[in-house]
Design a protein around this motif. Structure first.
Motif, PDB file in Angstrom:
ATOM      1  N   ASN A   1      -1.143  -9.641   6.783  1.00 56.40           N
ATOM      2  CA  ASN A   1      -0.904 -10.238   5.466  1.00 56.40           C
ATOM      3  C   ASN A   1      -0.289 -11.607   5.710  1.00 56.40           C
ATOM      4  O   ASN A   1       0.283 -11.851   6.775  1.00 56.40           O
TER       5      ASN A   1
ATOM      6  N   CYS B   1       2.561   2.777   3.426  1.00 54.34           N
ATOM      7  CA  CYS B   1       3.370   1.716   4.037  1.00 54.34           C
ATOM      8  C   CYS B   1       4.635   1.449   3.226  1.00 54.34           C
ATOM      9  O   CYS B   1       5.716   1.245   3.775  1.00 54.34           O
ATOM     10  N   SER B   2       4.500   1.451   1.900  1.00 53.32           N
ATOM     11  CA  SER B   2       5.612   1.126   1.002  1.00 53.32           C
ATOM     12  C   SER B   2       6.523   2.306   0.703  1.00 53.32           C
ATOM     13  O   SER B   2       7.724   2.134   0.513  1.00 53.32           O
TER      14      SER B   2
ATOM     15  N   PHE C   1     -10.227  -3.967   1.684  1.00 53.92           N
ATOM     16  CA  PHE C   1      -9.146  -4.644   2.401  1.00 53.92           C
ATOM     17  C   PHE C   1      -9.629  -5.741   3.347  1.00 53.92           C
ATOM     18  O   PHE C   1      -8.906  -6.671   3.606  1.00 53.92           O
TER      19      PHE C   1
ATOM     20  N   ASP D   1      -5.870   7.632   6.242  1.00 56.38           N
ATOM     21  CA  ASP D   1      -4.742   6.745   6.515  1.00 56.38           C
ATOM     22  C   ASP D   1      -3.608   7.612   7.043  1.00 56.38           C
ATOM     23  O   ASP D   1      -2.605   7.818   6.362  1.00 56.38           O
TER      24      ASP D   1
ATOM     25  N   THR E   1       0.853  -1.186   0.000  1.00 56.73           N
ATOM     26  CA  THR E   1       0.000   0.000   0.000  1.00 56.73           C
ATOM     27  C   THR E   1       0.892   1.241   0.000  1.00 56.73           C
ATOM     28  O   THR E   1       2.049   1.187   0.431  1.00 56.73           O
TER      29      THR E   1
ATOM     30  N   TRP F   1       6.787  -8.502  -0.588  1.00 57.13           N
ATOM     31  CA  TRP F   1       6.825  -7.071  -0.303  1.00 57.13           C
ATOM     32  C   TRP F   1       8.224  -6.659   0.159  1.00 57.13           C
ATOM     33  O   TRP F   1       8.790  -5.670  -0.312  1.00 57.13           O
TER      34      TRP F   1
ATOM     35  N   ARG G   1      -7.860  -5.252   8.907  1.00 60.03           N
ATOM     36  CA  ARG G   1      -6.457  -4.831   8.842  1.00 60.03           C
ATOM     37  C   ARG G   1      -6.037  -4.194  10.159  1.00 60.03           C
ATOM     38  O   ARG G   1      -6.839  -3.948  11.037  1.00 60.03           O
TER      39      ARG G   1
ATOM     40  N   LYS H   1     -11.549  -2.499   7.308  1.00 57.13           N
ATOM     41  CA  LYS H   1     -11.338  -1.617   6.151  1.00 57.13           C
ATOM     42  C   LYS H   1     -12.029  -2.199   4.910  1.00 57.13           C
ATOM     43  O   LYS H   1     -11.576  -2.010   3.792  1.00 57.13           O
TER      44      LYS H   1
END
Length: 184
Positions: free
Chosen positions: A84, A55-56, A126, A159, A52, A92, A129, A121
């Protein structure tokens, strides 16, 4: 959240094992968080999901960038927990080029639920989460806690990221170390 024990949960992880034949040389390994973190100072940060944007692009890379500073401040290890599975977390981490921060899959959300941070979510596609949070755990006890505002407003597209940034946690760890130094 302060002064509470982390949940006694076993996460299902995958570890590289050269004795496994084929293109996927990994085997399942249980990771009991209390056993693994006993007697250690651990930074744990949690986020809504692998791959996401925030996060990434922000949170995980920032913890990776400051990993050596956490270690210099007396932290034994830095972990990222996400709802996850192990396969997604592995890909990831590979995609991000992570070499220091360790990724822990909480595929069932058990750890996150017991931390009181599991949110729905579904409105974004999603499902269940994690809310974004970060903590310092010392011998399985939460001694520093940060979470993003708005957990009670999870139906929005919000977020937020800022309170759980590694710089804030690192500052708190250094301040705590300074207090201990002054007391000695």
């Amino acid at each position: 959240m302060l002064d509470r024990q982390i949940p006694d949960v076993t996460l299902k992880t995958r570890v590289r094992d050269e004795t496994v034949d084929g293109p996927n040389p990994f085997r399942w390994q249980d990771f009991n968080v209390r056993e693994e973190f006993a007697g250690k100072k651990i930074v744990i940060f949690s986020l809504p999901g692998a791959f996401t944007p925030t996060c990434s692009n922000e949170q995980c890379p920032n913890y990776e960038r400051l990993y050596d500073e956490f270690r210099a401040a007396g932290i034994d290890e830095v972990y990222c927990v996400s709802v996850n599975d192990a396969f997604v977390m592995f890909q990831w981490g590979k995609n991000l080029g992570l070499q220091k921060v360790k990724l822990l899959p909480d595929g069932s959300g058990d750890f996150t639920r017991r931390m009181g941070m599991l949110i729905d979510k579904s409105h974004l596609g999603f499902g269940m989460r994690s809310w974004r949070y970060a903590m310092l755990v010392d011998d399985n006890k939460v001694v520093e806690w940060f979470e993003e505002p708005g957990i009670n407003d999870v139906g929005s597209d919000s977020d937020p990221y800022g309170e759980t940034a590694p710089e804030k946690l690192l500052e708190a760890i250094r301040a705590k170390a300074g207090q201990h130094a002054e007391a000695a």
